[in-house]
Design an enzyme around this catalytic site. Structure first.
Site, PDB file in Angstrom:
ATOM      1  CB  CYS A 155      28.202  32.521  35.038  1.00  0.00           C
ATOM      2  SG  CYS A 155      27.140  31.515  35.285  1.00  0.00           S
TER       3      CYS A 155
ATOM      4  CD  GLU B 205      16.342  54.089  30.661  1.00  0.00           C
ATOM      5  OE1 GLU B 205      15.598  52.679  31.446  1.00  0.00           O
ATOM      6  OE2 GLU B 205      17.343  53.759  30.703  1.00  0.00           O
TER       7      GLU B 205
ATOM      8  CB  CYS C 222      21.731  36.687  31.134  1.00  0.00           C
ATOM      9  SG  CYS C 222      21.752  35.393  32.617  1.00  0.00           S
TER      10      CYS C 222
ATOM     11  CE1 TYR D 271      16.977  49.982  35.143  1.00  0.00           C
ATOM     12  CE2 TYR D 271      15.526  51.648  34.427  1.00  0.00           C
ATOM     13  CZ  TYR D 271      16.140  50.344  34.203  1.00  0.00           C
ATOM     14  OH  TYR D 271      16.628  50.720  32.727  1.00  0.00           O
TER      15      TYR D 271
ATOM     16  CG  ASP E 172      16.180  45.724  34.028  1.00  0.00           C
ATOM     17  OD1 ASP E 172      17.812  44.400  34.834  1.00  0.00           O
ATOM     18  OD2 ASP E 172      16.582  45.655  32.955  1.00  0.00           O
TER      19      ASP E 172
ATOM     20  CD  GLN F 235       7.287  45.630  34.849  1.00  0.00           C
ATOM     21  OE1 GLN F 235       7.021  44.837  35.128  1.00  0.00           O
ATOM     22  NE2 GLN F 235       8.727  45.662  34.966  1.00  0.00           N
TER      23      GLN F 235
END
Length: 347
Positions: free
Chosen positions: A212, A42, A196, A123, A141, A47
């Site tokens: 969706c 993690e 996605c 997060y 995130d 990023q």
DNA sequence: AACTCGGGGCG
DNA sequence: CGCCCAGAGTT
């Protein structure tokens, strides 16, 4: 809040989780999961894309197999093994975290307690506690922001992804599968990473397409709406100075906010030289790199040590490094590559 | 709330 | 080139 999805939450959760069980990628922190692997991965994934992290994580787990080994290591050794990953504060915080954890009788199990630890924010606290302890905390995130704004066709113009994450936290929480929070969270992120996509999402194979709104409208790429970032052009001039087998480098101060204790080729300012010092000369290399909102062009000029103004090499932060020492110290990623490249091309 | 931190992947 | 990536800490 645009939440027409909420009444179908149970169906959404079931489709998502069913898809995840069949389609999830085999990843090191999923194969034989442990709290340590979850925490390290993690931190590295903040990023940073999965693909980039994989080789670093594999090496890391060999060298620092558990919290005890990490806590026992020196900060220098820890940062050295982060070389090239960037955001070096993450490595220092991970190191501090390991030392804090081994001082406790057992690791905390609540999100609130993890939030107090270094390098742990909204997060990461949700990710670690949901995955390792089954705590019902929803992660938000970049993947989740993309999925949620598309599910609800939320056209809000967010200032940045941080603002979007904050705004979408309630919806993420409402959709969380509280019986399987760890897999639900990972499923959301996996869906964002493999289906996605930011551009040209694979709606035809999406397990939650029926829920969706953006897909129904046929314009999923409109979401999320984030303010564009301004990229500034920057030019930096650096020195390539070899003397008696050594290379002149600049070491950033240990209390600096960026690149603390890391080495780079000296810039003009580090050497106390004026902007026009190399005017008219030809650089031995010109490199381009991106740093957050800067597009930097770095020009590297060779100079003999004797041609430096007297006292230059004694300036604070400047160090002469032998080629043997060079391997052991930590350079920023690009500078490590450039230095290796330039040494190889020397006569 | 706005800024900053490094670097790489990828269209 | 520009946008984004399993964000957090500081101001």
């Amino acid at each position: 809040m645009p939440d027409s999805l909420i009444p179908q939450t149970t169906e959404f959760q079931r489709e998502l989780l069913g898809w995840y069980r069949h389609h999830r990628r085999s990843l090191p922190w999923r194969d034989a999961p442990s709290l340590y692997k979850t925490v390290v991965s993690e931190f590295m994934l903040q990023q940073t894309q999965v693909k980039t992290v994989l080789p670093y994580l594999a090496r890391w787990l060999e060298i620092f197999p558990d919290f005890a080994a990490l806590a026992a290591a020196s900060e220098e050794q820890v940062v050295k093994n982060w070389e090239g990953l960037g955001y070096y504060t993450r490595a220092r915080n991970l190191h501090k975290l390991a030392r804090a954890l081994v001082a406790l009788p057992s690791p905390p199990r609540t999100r609130e307690a993890w939030l107090e630890l270094p390098g742990i924010g909204p997060y990461t606290s949700a990710a670690i506690t949901s995955i390792s302890f089954g705590t019902p905390a929803a992660v938000v995130d970049g993947n989740v922001v993309r999925i949620l704004t598309r599910l609800t066709a939320d056209g809000t113009a967010f200032r940045d992804s941080a603002a979007a994450s904050k705004a979408l936290a309630p919806l993420a929480d409402a959709l969380l599968n509280r019986a399987e929070p760890g897999d639900h969270n990972q499923a959301m992120m996996e869906l964002g990473a493999t289906v996605c996509h930011r551009r040209t999402p694979l709606c035809t194979v999406c397990p939650v397409r029926p829920y969706c709104a953006a897909s129904r409208r046929g314009e999923p790429e409109l979401y999320p709406r984030l303010a564009p970032k301004l990229i500034e052009q920057l030019a930096v001039t650096r020195l390539w100075c070899r003397h008696q087998g050594k290379l002149l480098l600049h070491r950033t101060a240990g209390d600096a906010r960026r690149l603390a204790n890391l080495h780079e080729l000296p810039a003009l300012e580090h050497a106390g030289l004026g902007e026009s010092f190399f005017a008219g000369d030809t650089p031995i290399a010109t490199k381009k790199r991106g740093i957050t909102r800067f597009a930097i062009t770095e020009s590297i000029y060779a100079i003999q040590a004797a041609k430096l103004p007297r006292g230059t090499a004694d300036r604070p932060g400047l160090v002469w490094v032998t080629l043997t020492e060079l391997e052991a110290i930590t350079l920023s990623g690009p500078h490590r590559r450039w230095v290796t490249e330039l040494l190889a091309s020397e006569p």
